[in-house]
Scaffold this motif. Sequence first.
Motif, PDB file in Angstrom:
ATOM      1  N   LEU A 233       0.943  -1.106   0.019  1.00 57.41           N
ATOM      2  CA  LEU A 233      -0.035   0.000   0.123  1.00 57.41           C
ATOM      3  C   LEU A 233       0.952   1.210  -0.098  1.00 57.41           C
ATOM      4  N   TRP A 234       1.821   1.169   0.641  1.00 58.64           N
ATOM      5  CA  TRP A 234       2.842   2.270   0.738  1.00 58.64           C
ATOM      6  C   TRP A 234       3.364   2.749  -0.457  1.00 58.64           C
ATOM      7  N   ASP A 235       3.644   1.329  -1.093  1.00 62.17           N
ATOM      8  CA  ASP A 235       4.303   1.456  -2.829  1.00 62.17           C
ATOM      9  C   ASP A 235       3.371   2.252  -3.585  1.00 62.17           C
ATOM     10  N   TRP A 236       2.118   1.804  -3.352  1.00 60.87           N
ATOM     11  CA  TRP A 236       1.199   2.308  -4.300  1.00 60.87           C
ATOM     12  C   TRP A 236       1.021   3.951  -4.044  1.00 60.87           C
ATOM     13  N   ARG A 237       1.073   4.234  -2.821  1.00 62.05           N
ATOM     14  CA  ARG A 237       0.953   5.645  -2.587  1.00 62.05           C
ATOM     15  C   ARG A 237       2.204   6.173  -3.279  1.00 62.05           C
ATOM     16  N   ARG A 238       3.376   5.622  -3.253  1.00 58.01           N
ATOM     17  CA  ARG A 238       4.604   6.381  -3.844  1.00 58.01           C
ATOM     18  C   ARG A 238       4.373   6.353  -5.406  1.00 58.01           C
ATOM     19  N   ARG A 239       3.791   5.377  -5.835  1.00 61.03           N
ATOM     20  CA  ARG A 239       3.776   5.569  -7.534  1.00 61.03           C
ATOM     21  C   ARG A 239       2.738   6.489  -7.902  1.00 61.03           C
ATOM     22  N   VAL A 240       1.488   6.742  -6.823  1.00 60.50           N
ATOM     23  CA  VAL A 240       0.682   7.862  -7.281  1.00 60.50           C
ATOM     24  C   VAL A 240       1.365   9.162  -7.189  1.00 60.50           C
ATOM     25  N   SER A 241       1.996   9.215  -6.234  1.00 61.62           N
ATOM     26  CA  SER A 241       2.842  10.533  -6.225  1.00 61.62           C
ATOM     27  C   SER A 241       3.818  10.799  -7.305  1.00 61.62           C
ATOM     28  N   PHE A 242       4.316   9.597  -7.601  1.00 62.22           N
ATOM     29  CA  PHE A 242       5.349   9.829  -9.004  1.00 62.22           C
ATOM     30  C   PHE A 242       4.442  10.165 -10.124  1.00 62.22           C
ATOM     31  N   CYS A 243       3.362   9.483 -10.304  1.00 62.19           N
ATOM     32  CA  CYS A 243       2.622   9.885 -11.413  1.00 62.19           C
ATOM     33  C   CYS A 243       2.048  11.280 -11.359  1.00 62.19           C
ATOM     34  N   SER A 244       1.819  11.780 -10.096  1.00 62.02           N
ATOM     35  CA  SER A 244       1.138  13.182  -9.911  1.00 62.02           C
ATOM     36  C   SER A 244       2.299  14.252 -10.254  1.00 62.02           C
ATOM     37  N   GLU A 245       3.459  13.907 -10.003  1.00 62.28           N
ATOM     38  CA  GLU A 245       4.417  14.829 -10.707  1.00 62.28           C
ATOM     39  C   GLU A 245       4.721  14.828 -12.222  1.00 62.28           C
ATOM     40  N   LYS A 246       4.766  13.596 -12.818  1.00 60.59           N
ATOM     41  CA  LYS A 246       4.764  13.668 -14.242  1.00 60.59           C
ATOM     42  C   LYS A 246       3.373  14.294 -14.993  1.00 60.59           C
ATOM     43  N   LEU A 247       2.271  14.289 -14.254  1.00 60.71           N
ATOM     44  CA  LEU A 247       1.134  14.778 -14.916  1.00 60.71           C
ATOM     45  C   LEU A 247       0.988  16.071 -14.542  1.00 60.71           C
ATOM     46  N   ALA A 248       1.650  16.741 -13.651  1.00 63.01           N
ATOM     47  CA  ALA A 248       1.806  18.156 -13.208  1.00 63.01           C
ATOM     48  C   ALA A 248       2.622  18.740 -14.384  1.00 63.01           C
ATOM     49  N   ARG A 249       3.751  18.149 -14.559  1.00 62.71           N
ATOM     50  CA  ARG A 249       4.883  18.765 -15.758  1.00 62.71           C
ATOM     51  C   ARG A 249       3.950  18.785 -16.923  1.00 62.71           C
ATOM     52  N   ALA A 250       3.286  17.774 -17.340  1.00 64.95           N
ATOM     53  CA  ALA A 250       2.632  17.564 -18.613  1.00 64.95           C
ATOM     54  C   ALA A 250       1.704  18.760 -18.736  1.00 64.95           C
ATOM     55  N   VAL A 251       0.908  19.218 -17.732  1.00 64.68           N
ATOM     56  CA  VAL A 251      -0.294  20.095 -17.872  1.00 64.68           C
ATOM     57  C   VAL A 251       0.520  21.310 -17.808  1.00 64.68           C
ATOM     58  N   GLN A 252       1.564  21.627 -17.347  1.00 63.67           N
ATOM     59  CA  GLN A 252       2.223  23.018 -17.236  1.00 63.67           C
ATOM     60  C   GLN A 252       2.799  23.224 -18.611  1.00 63.67           C
ATOM     61  N   THR A 253       3.385  22.112 -19.305  1.00 58.38           N
ATOM     62  CA  THR A 253       3.941  22.187 -20.604  1.00 58.38           C
ATOM     63  C   THR A 253       2.732  22.353 -21.595  1.00 58.38           C
ATOM     64  N   LEU A 254       1.662  21.749 -21.272  1.00 56.38           N
ATOM     65  CA  LEU A 254       0.560  21.942 -22.422  1.00 56.38           C
ATOM     66  C   LEU A 254       0.146  23.381 -22.435  1.00 56.38           C
ATOM     67  N   LEU A 255      -0.285  23.902 -20.914  1.00 54.80           N
ATOM     68  CA  LEU A 255      -0.875  25.498 -20.957  1.00 54.80           C
ATOM     69  C   LEU A 255       0.277  26.356 -21.332  1.00 54.80           C
ATOM     70  N   ALA A 256       1.562  26.001 -21.188  1.00 52.73           N
ATOM     71  CA  ALA A 256       2.587  26.965 -21.856  1.00 52.73           C
ATOM     72  C   ALA A 256       2.489  27.326 -23.306  1.00 52.73           C
ATOM     73  N   GLY A 257       1.898  26.305 -23.752  1.00 57.46           N
ATOM     74  CA  GLY A 257       1.598  26.549 -25.347  1.00 57.46           C
ATOM     75  C   GLY A 257       0.857  27.415 -25.686  1.00 57.46           C
ATOM     76  N   GLY A 258      -0.454  27.756 -24.809  1.00 56.54           N
ATOM     77  CA  GLY A 258      -1.672  28.438 -25.261  1.00 56.54           C
ATOM     78  C   GLY A 258      -2.670  27.660 -25.908  1.00 56.54           C
ATOM     79  N   THR A 259      -3.664  28.287 -26.328  1.00 59.36           N
ATOM     80  CA  THR A 259      -4.705  27.509 -26.800  1.00 59.36           C
ATOM     81  C   THR A 259      -4.504  27.009 -28.193  1.00 59.36           C
ATOM     82  N   PRO A 260      -4.862  25.720 -28.520  1.00 63.20           N
ATOM     83  CA  PRO A 260      -4.391  25.101 -29.809  1.00 63.20           C
ATOM     84  C   PRO A 260      -5.292  25.802 -31.033  1.00 63.20           C
TER      85      PRO A 260
END
Length: 260
Positions: A233-260
């Motif tokens: 269960l602790w490993d599961w939580r660490r995985r979700v945190s790791f994924c949260s970091e990757k998703l945050a970077r992706a959203v920031q990159t996506l928004l930095a490009g402006g409206t498609p």
Amino acid sequence: MSGPAPATLGPEPIACGTVAVLAALRREIATLEASMTISRRCSTGGFRASVGRLDGTEVIVACTGDGRENAARGAQALLDRFPVGRLIVVGVAGGLSPKLRIGSLLVAREVVEDGRSVPAPDAGWLQRARRDTGATPAIFVSTRNMLCTPHDKADAYSSLAGGPVAAVDLETASYARAASLRGLPYVALRAISDTAEESLPLDFNTLRDRTGAVDSRRVALRALTRPRLLPSLWDWRRRVSFCSEKLARAVQTLLAGGTP
């Protein structure tokens, strides 16, 4: 993993056309929330949201609670309350394709629920996500129940013709329909938290509350009665945190490009 808390603050106006980033669970958007300049928080019976700015862009970052019904109810409540112009769906997913690894970043090219496609993601957002974030286009299969074993995942994957890149979650289809009903373009990004060959630490489907969300208190109680589950269960939580970091970077990159 329970749903949002009762109401706290009333509505405030935001700029029309604001981008909303929507997830089922707060831990899926925790890194993104931490990167924001938050002007206010809003909590209702359907969602919990932070309103503010992310790298200069006005955004609403919200969670609805997990499960098909909570996602549908929360997305509707959010879009009824705020003048959202575009929707970014984020969260973790289980791998259906054998080659997907922990943390693999995917963007939906098609969303399927009960064997049928739901309204498709916006083509411009999809192209931007592929180009700027490096996300792999995939089919997102939204199911009512969590697929907790390799056998469950293999069964779901076998129903997809051609052996595509695919992942499973509970909520993307509900968010897609909510966006479509309002004519809103959306894109869905998910990071893999468990591979096709892995079982989840528990059968979380047996630990749901009356709303359909996984009850964190029941999970904790199960862990206390079965201490051998704690490491996984602790490993599961660490995985979700790791994924949260990757998703945050992706959203920031996506928004930095402006409206498609």
